[in-house]
Design a protein around this motif. Structure first.
Motif, PDB file in Angstrom:
ATOM      1  N   GLU A 167       0.832  -1.199   0.000  1.00  0.00           N
ATOM      2  CA  GLU A 167       0.000   0.000   0.000  1.00  0.00           C
ATOM      3  C   GLU A 167       0.871   1.256   0.000  1.00  0.00           C
ATOM      4  OE1 GLU A 167      -3.562   1.972   2.741  1.00  0.00           O
ATOM      5  OE2 GLU A 167      -2.055   0.663   3.654  1.00  0.00           O
ATOM      6  N   ALA A 168       1.936   1.246   0.797  1.00  0.00           N
ATOM      7  CA  ALA A 168       2.827   2.409   0.877  1.00  0.00           C
ATOM      8  C   ALA A 168       3.559   2.630  -0.443  1.00  0.00           C
ATOM      9  CB  ALA A 168       3.829   2.222   2.015  1.00  0.00           C
ATOM     10  N   LEU A 169       4.020   1.555  -1.073  1.00  0.00           N
ATOM     11  CA  LEU A 169       4.738   1.673  -2.340  1.00  0.00           C
ATOM     12  C   LEU A 169       3.821   2.202  -3.447  1.00  0.00           C
ATOM     13  CD1 LEU A 169       6.840  -1.637  -2.286  1.00  0.00           C
ATOM     14  CD2 LEU A 169       7.612   0.673  -1.742  1.00  0.00           C
ATOM     15  N   VAL A 170       2.615   1.662  -3.513  1.00  0.00           N
ATOM     16  CA  VAL A 170       1.661   2.100  -4.537  1.00  0.00           C
ATOM     17  C   VAL A 170       1.273   3.559  -4.306  1.00  0.00           C
ATOM     18  CG1 VAL A 170      -0.669   1.776  -5.448  1.00  0.00           C
ATOM     19  CG2 VAL A 170       0.783  -0.219  -4.994  1.00  0.00           C
ATOM     20  N   ALA A 171       1.032   3.916  -3.030  1.00  0.00           N
ATOM     21  CA  ALA A 171       0.666   5.296  -2.713  1.00  0.00           C
ATOM     22  C   ALA A 171       1.792   6.257  -3.069  1.00  0.00           C
ATOM     23  CB  ALA A 171       0.324   5.413  -1.224  1.00  0.00           C
ATOM     24  N   ALA A 172       3.041   5.833  -2.866  1.00  0.00           N
ATOM     25  CA  ALA A 172       4.191   6.684  -3.180  1.00  0.00           C
ATOM     26  C   ALA A 172       4.246   6.987  -4.671  1.00  0.00           C
ATOM     27  CB  ALA A 172       5.480   6.008  -2.730  1.00  0.00           C
ATOM     28  N   VAL A 173       3.966   5.974  -5.488  1.00  0.00           N
ATOM     29  CA  VAL A 173       3.966   6.181  -6.940  1.00  0.00           C
ATOM     30  C   VAL A 173       2.793   7.066  -7.354  1.00  0.00           C
ATOM     31  CG1 VAL A 173       3.745   5.048  -9.176  1.00  0.00           C
ATOM     32  CG2 VAL A 173       5.166   4.023  -7.405  1.00  0.00           C
ATOM     33  N   ASP A 174       1.608   6.760  -6.839  1.00  0.00           N
ATOM     34  CA  ASP A 174       0.404   7.516  -7.213  1.00  0.00           C
ATOM     35  C   ASP A 174       0.500   8.991  -6.805  1.00  0.00           C
ATOM     36  OD1 ASP A 174      -2.003   4.824  -6.554  1.00  0.00           O
ATOM     37  OD2 ASP A 174      -0.706   5.254  -8.283  1.00  0.00           O
ATOM     38  N   ALA A 175       1.130   9.239  -5.651  1.00  0.00           N
ATOM     39  CA  ALA A 175       1.188  10.605  -5.129  1.00  0.00           C
ATOM     40  C   ALA A 175       2.350  11.414  -5.700  1.00  0.00           C
ATOM     41  CB  ALA A 175       1.294  10.574  -3.611  1.00  0.00           C
ATOM     42  N   GLY A 176       3.237  10.749  -6.439  1.00  0.00           N
ATOM     43  CA  GLY A 176       4.376  11.458  -7.009  1.00  0.00           C
ATOM     44  C   GLY A 176       5.554  11.598  -6.066  1.00  0.00           C
ATOM     45  N   TYR A 177       5.597  10.745  -5.038  1.00  0.00           N
ATOM     46  CA  TYR A 177       6.706  10.807  -4.078  1.00  0.00           C
ATOM     47  C   TYR A 177       8.042  10.458  -4.735  1.00  0.00           C
ATOM     48  CZ  TYR A 177       9.465   9.842   0.126  1.00  0.00           C
ATOM     49  OH  TYR A 177      10.450   9.837   1.098  1.00  0.00           O
ATOM     50  N   LEU A 178       7.999   9.673  -5.808  1.00  0.00           N
ATOM     51  CA  LEU A 178       9.227   9.265  -6.495  1.00  0.00           C
ATOM     52  C   LEU A 178       9.545  10.154  -7.694  1.00  0.00           C
ATOM     53  CD1 LEU A 178       8.731   5.377  -6.406  1.00  0.00           C
ATOM     54  CD2 LEU A 178       9.983   6.812  -4.805  1.00  0.00           C
ATOM     55  N   CYS A 184       5.044  15.127  -3.808  1.00  0.00           N
ATOM     56  CA  CYS A 184       4.424  14.783  -2.532  1.00  0.00           C
ATOM     57  C   CYS A 184       5.515  14.639  -1.484  1.00  0.00           C
ATOM     58  CB  CYS A 184       3.632  13.479  -2.679  1.00  0.00           C
ATOM     59  SG  CYS A 184       3.047  12.748  -1.147  1.00  0.00           S
ATOM     60  N   SER A 185       5.323  15.242  -0.328  1.00  0.00           N
ATOM     61  CA  SER A 185       6.295  15.121   0.760  1.00  0.00           C
ATOM     62  C   SER A 185       6.043  13.844   1.552  1.00  0.00           C
ATOM     63  CB  SER A 185       6.207  16.327   1.693  1.00  0.00           C
ATOM     64  OG  SER A 185       4.985  16.303   2.404  1.00  0.00           O
ATOM     65  N   LEU A 186       7.005  13.492   2.408  1.00  0.00           N
ATOM     66  CA  LEU A 186       6.845  12.318   3.257  1.00  0.00           C
ATOM     67  C   LEU A 186       5.662  12.498   4.205  1.00  0.00           C
ATOM     68  CD1 LEU A 186       8.185   9.569   3.908  1.00  0.00           C
ATOM     69  CD2 LEU A 186       9.487  10.733   5.699  1.00  0.00           C
ATOM     70  N   ALA A 187       5.494  13.712   4.728  1.00  0.00           N
ATOM     71  CA  ALA A 187       4.368  13.987   5.625  1.00  0.00           C
ATOM     72  C   ALA A 187       3.033  13.822   4.898  1.00  0.00           C
ATOM     73  CB  ALA A 187       4.490  15.399   6.194  1.00  0.00           C
ATOM     74  N   GLU A 188       2.971  14.304   3.639  1.00  0.00           N
ATOM     75  CA  GLU A 188       1.739  14.179   2.857  1.00  0.00           C
ATOM     76  C   GLU A 188       1.447  12.723   2.525  1.00  0.00           C
ATOM     77  OE1 GLU A 188       1.792  18.479   0.499  1.00  0.00           O
ATOM     78  OE2 GLU A 188       2.913  16.764  -0.297  1.00  0.00           O
ATOM     79  N   LEU A 189       2.502  11.957   2.254  1.00  0.00           N
ATOM     80  CA  LEU A 189       2.327  10.532   1.987  1.00  0.00           C
ATOM     81  C   LEU A 189       1.796   9.837   3.242  1.00  0.00           C
ATOM     82  CD1 LEU A 189       2.639   8.147   0.057  1.00  0.00           C
ATOM     83  CD2 LEU A 189       5.024   7.937   0.801  1.00  0.00           C
ATOM     84  N   THR A 200       5.791   6.099   8.117  1.00  0.00           N
ATOM     85  CA  THR A 200       5.728   6.030   6.653  1.00  0.00           C
ATOM     86  C   THR A 200       7.101   5.718   6.076  1.00  0.00           C
ATOM     87  OG1 THR A 200       3.946   7.663   6.615  1.00  0.00           O
ATOM     88  CG2 THR A 200       5.121   7.297   4.561  1.00  0.00           C
ATOM     89  N   SER A 201       8.116   6.435   6.559  1.00  0.00           N
ATOM     90  CA  SER A 201       9.481   6.221   6.080  1.00  0.00           C
ATOM     91  C   SER A 201       9.939   4.800   6.328  1.00  0.00           C
ATOM     92  CB  SER A 201      10.427   7.206   6.777  1.00  0.00           C
ATOM     93  OG  SER A 201      11.768   6.967   6.401  1.00  0.00           O
ATOM     94  N   GLU A 202       9.652   4.269   7.536  1.00  0.00           N
ATOM     95  CA  GLU A 202      10.076   2.919   7.874  1.00  0.00           C
ATOM     96  C   GLU A 202       9.348   1.882   7.031  1.00  0.00           C
ATOM     97  OE1 GLU A 202      12.224  -0.039   9.995  1.00  0.00           O
ATOM     98  OE2 GLU A 202      12.500   2.098   9.669  1.00  0.00           O
ATOM     99  N   ARG A 203       8.040   2.076   6.832  1.00  0.00           N
ATOM    100  CA  ARG A 203       7.265   1.114   6.040  1.00  0.00           C
ATOM    101  C   ARG A 203       7.717   1.127   4.583  1.00  0.00           C
ATOM    102  NH1 ARG A 203       0.812   1.322   6.498  1.00  0.00           N
ATOM    103  NH2 ARG A 203       1.416   0.998   8.670  1.00  0.00           N
ATOM    104  N   PHE A 204       7.944   2.327   4.037  1.00  0.00           N
ATOM    105  CA  PHE A 204       8.409   2.455   2.659  1.00  0.00           C
ATOM    106  C   PHE A 204       9.785   1.816   2.494  1.00  0.00           C
ATOM    107  CE2 PHE A 204       8.414   4.289  -1.523  1.00  0.00           C
ATOM    108  CZ  PHE A 204       9.740   4.607  -1.773  1.00  0.00           C
TER     109      PHE A 204
END
Length: 223
Positions: A167-178, A184-189, A200-204
């Protein structure tokens, strides 16, 4: 390097007293931190709204943890920041996990015991993990064992990652974290996932690490 993916059920003493008083409660480990002053803190999610009072009362008498440093209620789930007592630190397997390079993929607990899903870098690491509990006369049962390169799972976790890591990996891609630059910032993710930036950082990080170890890295090491 091929990881061994194991699921073990353990009569682990951490929070045993607390969970015995709240038998319908489930604890999900999120992360642990070993601080510079040799204290062991951990974040755990607690599910069991009808037993909040019983769980909190159990914490007050549990010999393995101190009074919670912080409790956050997020969408019906509670995130506890706990510090282990001296007894808790002696019982904790986490230093062994760090030393051996094991990866805790999913760790949950109920009054019936703890369930660990762990990626081990070698058979020796698995044996060391198992021996830690045997040496303390704690019951430990190995329920599943897979070679990381052979693991398949129709639920979408075929690469050894947990549902929450996926879920965290997919959300990171969808939100533009990468994206470069990031959209998207880490806080926003973390807000998307309903957890703190640190969680979030640890799970990612754990998700990316496990994904690489069970896909690209093993293939690169193949003869």
């Amino acid at each position: 390097m091929a990881m061994l993916l194991a699921t073990l059920v353990i009569d682990y003493p951490i929070l045993r007293e607390t969970l015995s008083r709240a038998p319908n409660t489930k604890v999900t480990w999120e992360q642990s931190d070993l601080t510079r002053d040799d204290t062991h803190q951990m974040l755990v999610w607690v599910d069991g709204d009808d037993e909040v009072a019983a769980f909190d009362a159990g914490l007050e008498v549990d010999p393995t943890v101190k009074t919670p440093l912080q409790v956050v209620d997020l969408d019906g789930r509670r995130l506890y920041q706990l510090e282990l007592t001296d007894d808790g630190q002696r019982a904790s397997v986490y230093p062994t996990v760090i030393e051996a390079g094991d990866v805790l993929q999913e760790v949950t607990a109920t009054h019936e015991g703890w369930r660990f899903r762990v990626a081990f870098p070698s058979e020796e690491a698995l044996e060391g993990f198992h021996a830690f509990f045997v040496d303390q006369d704690l019951a430990v049962e190995l329920q599943q064992l897979h070679d990381g390169r052979e693991l398949t799972n129709d639920s979408g976790s075929q690469y050894g990652i947990t549902d929450r890591q996926r879920e965290a990996l997919v959300a990171a891609v969808d939100a533009g974290y990468l994206d470069i630059p990031r959209s998207c910032s880490l806080a926003e993710l973390g807000q998307r996932l309903g957890i703190s930036p640190n969680a979030t950082s640890e799970r990612f990080r754990r998700g990316v690490e496990t994904l690489i170890e069970n896909t690209v890295y093993p293939d690169a090491q193949s003869p």
